[in-house]
Design an enzyme around this catalytic site. Structure first.
Site, PDB file in Angstrom:
ATOM      1  N   ASP A 681       0.754  -0.717   0.112  1.00  0.00           N
ATOM      2  CA  ASP A 681      -0.405   0.021   0.025  1.00  0.00           C
ATOM      3  C   ASP A 681       0.768   1.399   0.499  1.00  0.00           C
ATOM      4  OD1 ASP A 681      -2.453   2.101   0.008  1.00  0.00           O
ATOM      5  OD2 ASP A 681      -3.398   0.858   2.250  1.00  0.00           O
TER       6      ASP A 681
HETATM    7  C1  BGC Z   1      -4.479   3.946  -0.419  1.00  0.00           C
HETATM    8  C2  BGC Z   1      -5.255   3.118  -1.097  1.00  0.00           C
HETATM    9  C3  BGC Z   1      -4.820   3.574  -2.382  1.00  0.00           C
HETATM   10  C4  BGC Z   1      -3.943   3.780  -2.151  1.00  0.00           C
HETATM   11  C5  BGC Z   1      -3.489   5.001  -2.968  1.00  0.00           C
HETATM   12  C6  BGC Z   1      -3.301   4.349   0.216  1.00  0.00           C
HETATM   13  O1  BGC Z   1      -4.034   5.362   1.486  1.00  0.00           O
HETATM   14  O2  BGC Z   1      -5.069   2.702   1.602  1.00  0.00           O
HETATM   15  O3  BGC Z   1      -6.028   1.878  -1.199  1.00  0.00           O
HETATM   16  O4  BGC Z   1      -5.248   2.392  -2.709  1.00  0.00           O
HETATM   17  O5  BGC Z   1      -3.309   4.839  -1.346  1.00  0.00           O
HETATM   18  O6  BGC Z   1      -3.864   5.688  -3.418  1.00  0.00           O
END
Ligand code: BGC
Length: 758
Positions: A681
């Site tokens: 993530d």
């Molecule tokens: C989230 C993800 C997301 C990523 C990119 C993170 O904060 O947990 O689900 O895809 O950011 O935006």
């Protein structure tokens, strides 16, 4: 080895510029100009939003006739909740519809004076919606006060009142267990009091991201004639809700979670909200599993609940078992007054054996087509016995205990399968446990790795290193504005070899980009349709919009479970149930694939709370982990074969998911045969490996088998290359990272990038 230039096709040339970008970080993306809407999208999004609405209660006030005079209360009729906040929402849609738009569209007879009053009140800058900011979005809004005089005047002109109550939720912020969050505000109570005091028929529309407290249903009964949950339903939500209220669509959505009488009745409430360490003390007994087994009276509405304007009868047509599959046949007949669809949810009641199990679990589900009154449809449901097996830590295997397995759908016994002996599936290694000698396990794996992986053996170390990190930031050029970042061939050296970059964009409500893209009903709404075909078709259209923007990967589906109704990202996730979640996720993956776009299921695993999501240590026993929280991912990997997976921010039993050898290498790749790329993530927690103290950060991650750090902080320039020091600093030292490990990650990334951009 890829000769320079070999893969430089059209797509690759488009990214033959060094990646630059900005840390848009997590902020919303300003919309670019107008665009046309994908053909067929509006109709399908409207259908999905309507069929995802769940009618909780109805005394026959619904459906409304367009001749019935209605008065609409609640500011959310204008300031409609179309989506949740954060990366799982934040789409820039081509248009939006609120309830008033929907009423206009169906030709409803409603109180225009009242609607105009609301419109001008909402437009007054003093009452403007506070947009909030990241992690601090207002979940509820102040209401326009309704005086007794106003309510009385409205009641003189209308037979039925519609009251809209809204709640948002979002990333990095759970739903507060207080008024304005899970509970109604004082304003909302006053509104209901005023309206129920003057109208004999009040229909409450819950325009919400999460399930909220429903105890007010008792308080205002019997004036509350009907309650409809309209989940954050995307750009067509207003039209869709009007379709349901006015009977253009007979409600056919069903709850994907049980709703408790009292929040405290959820076993997860004992620990939800703790930010350092959270024991999942309830084990496998979350939501419906708990209530049906131990406390049916504490359940206000069961999972699967949802009323229709028509009614159905069910004739069981037998069932047969073929190996580990059970085929359940039934005939569904519409015996009511209007056309409608029906969701069939097959529950399995397993024998009481030595393993303590939930009384019933969802085993399979399906959805009929639209049936006219008197019309029938034969439906076959397929239950995978493996997906309802219990994990027995003593035998270290999933087990189906001997005895009778009863399958019921919609209160009708469909059939019974009898196992004469326990079925014990393959023996599994203990995972995510402090009792396991992880060092030994990892060393055995590292020794087995072959160096000189195809395509990467000739790459220089800095090039290999660059393949294990994204371009550095979000919003990278030359990707479309608002993208979430890129990985693969993100440096001039890699691009010169013809390795293309792979562009990513969020997320589960449609492509979150600056350019206008369709805003879908949220994942809970989609799952509430219980219609995987519809979800697949919708995502095929979404895939077209993603591809058209030049993006290769949609960071969706979100498939963590609704362990608590308070999780801020529940709207991005499907259900508390692993089987429903797994199949819905598969539909998303397949739909996107049909449009040539890759899905990236997330967040692997146990991202079930937003508060403290980067630091929280989820303590969960292996049975619960395997049987509940990993199961949807397992189903999706098995059935839809996604080529990407995103780890979660949190720790699982002491190890951050992005460093978890067991989650990624032992389970995902080893047990499930996942062959794709695992990405983190966005950003990760810095840490040293307890097993190999020389390894930190990226080296710790690569040893776990997590291929790519996203968005991939830039690192520093060393010997002419940008590298992050942590990966290579231990190379060739005792216990240090090996070239073979780096190659293994790089080879997967390379294969993905070149296949994706072929
Ligand atoms: C989230 C993800 C997301 C990523 C990119 C993170 O904060 O947990 O689900 O895809 O950011 O935006």
């Amino acid at each position: 080895m890829i000769p320079a230039g070999k893969f430089v096709g059209r797509a690759a040339r488009a990214v033959m510029r060094t990646f630059t970008g900005s840390n848009l970080a997590q902020n919303s993306v300003a919309a670019e100009g107008e665009t046309s809407v994908t053909a067929g999208m509006s109709a399908l999004a409207r259908q999905a939003a309507a069929e995802g609405c769940v009618l909780l209660a109805n005394d026959a006030t619904l459906p409304l006739s367009t001749d019935t005079a209605v008065a609409v209360f609640g500011r959310r009729q204008i300031d409609w909740v179309h989506m949740g906040n954060g990366s799982g929402g934040d789409v820039n849609p081509p248009y939006l519809t609120n309830l008033i738009d929907g009423l206009e569209d169906v030709g409803a007879r409603y109180d225009h004076v009242l609607a105009e009053l609301y419109r001008s009140w909402c437009a007054d800058p003093r009452h403007a919606m506070d947009p909030g900011f990241w992690g601090h979005w207002p979940q509820s809004l102040p209401e326009m006060p309704i005086s007794p005089v106003l309510a009385e005047a409205a009641a003189a002109n209308a037979e039925v009142a519609l009251v809209v109550i809204g709640r948002t939720a979002g990333e990095d912020q759970d739903l507060a267990p207080e008024p304005g969050g899970y509970y109604l505000t004082e304003d909302e109570h006053e509104l209901l009091q005023a309206v129920t005091g003057h109208f004999a028929h009040v229909v409450v529309v819950l325009d919400v991201c999460n399930a909220i407290d429903l105890s007010w249903m008792d308080l205002y009964a019997p004036k509350v004639s009907a309650v409809l949950i309209a989940w954050a339903g995307g750009m067509e939500a207003g039209n869709a809700v009007a379709d349901v209220l006015y009977g253009r669509v007979s409600p056919c959505g069903r709850l994907t979670d049980a709703i408790a009488r009292d929040l405290a009745d959820h076993p997860s409430s004992a620990t939800f909200g703790q930010t350092k360490r959270q024991e999942y003390t309830e084990g496998v007994f979350i939501g419906h599993r708990h209530f049906s087994t131990y406390a049916p009276n504490e359940m206000r509405f069961p999972l699967g609940h949802g009323l229709s304007y028509t009614s159905f009868s069910y004739e069981p047509l037998g069932c047969e078992r073929q190996d580990m599959r059970v085929y359940l046949h039934l005939c569904v007949t519409n015996v009511g007054p209007c056309a409608g669809r029906d969701a069939i949810v097959a529950w399995c009641e397993a024998p009481r054996g030595l393993i303590q199990k939930p009384l019933v679990v969802v085993a399979a589900f399906s959805k009929t087509g639209e049936l006219r009154p008197g019309e029938s449809e034969e439906v076959t449901l397929v239950a995978e016995l493996r997906d309802i097996a219990s994990f027995d830590e003593t035998r270290r295997a999933f087990v189906l205990e001997r005895g009778h397995y009863h399958f019921r759908a919609n209160d009708v016994l469909l059939g019974k399968v009898t196992l004469d002996e326990d079925v014990v599936f393959e023996r599994l290694e203990p995972i995510c446990s402090e009792d396991v000698d992880l060092r030994e396990r990892i060393l055995a794996h590292v020794e087995g790795l072959r160096s000189e992986q195809s395509g990467v053996s000739e790459l220089a170390l800095p090039e290999l290193e660059a393949l294990t990190r994204g371009a550095g930031t979000m919003n990278v050029a030359p990707g479309p504005a608002g993208n979430a970042g890129a990985f693969g061939g993100t440096t001039p050296e890699l691009q010169a070899r013809g390795i293309p970059a792979v562009l990513c964009a969020d997320g589960p409500s449609g492509a979150r980009l600056a350019r206008r893209r369709s805003l879908l009903p949220c994942a809970t709404a989609l799952a509430s349709t219980w219609d995987t075909g519809l979800v697949r078709d919708l995502y095929e259209l979404v895939g077209g919009e993603v591809a058209e923007a030049g993006v290769d990967v949609l960071l969706a589906p979100g498939m963590n479970l609704h362990r608590s109704p308070l999780c801020g990202r529940n709207f991005e996730y499907f259900s508390e149930d692993p089987v429903l979640s797994g199949h819905m996720a598969s539909a998303v993956v397949e739909g996107l694939r049909a449009a040539g776009v890759n899905a990236c299921p997330k967040h692997f695993a146990c991202n079930n709370q937003e508060l403290g999501r980067n630091t929280l240590d989820v303590r969960v026993d292996e049975r619960t982990l395997r049987e509940l929280y990993l199961r949807p991912f397992q189903i999706c990997v098995r059935d839809a074969k996604p080529r990407l997976m995103m780890t979660s921010y949190n720790k699982v039993n002491g190890v951050w998911a992005h460093y978890s050898f067991d989650l990624v290498t032992t389970v995902l790749r080893g047990e499930w045969g996942f062959e794709g790329v695992v990405i983190t993530d966005w950003w990760m927690q810095r840490s040293r490996s307890p097993e190999f103290p020389l390894l930190r950060d990226n080296a710790y991650r690569v040893r776990a088998g997590v291929d790519v750090l996203m968005p991939g902080n830039i690192g520093r320039v060393a010997r002419g290359h940008r590298v992050h020091p942590s990966l290579l600093e231990s190379l060739d030292k005792p216990d240090g990272i090996t070239r073979a490990e780096i190659e293994a990650c790089a080879a997967r990334v390379l294969a993905f990038a070149t296949q994706t951009k072929r």
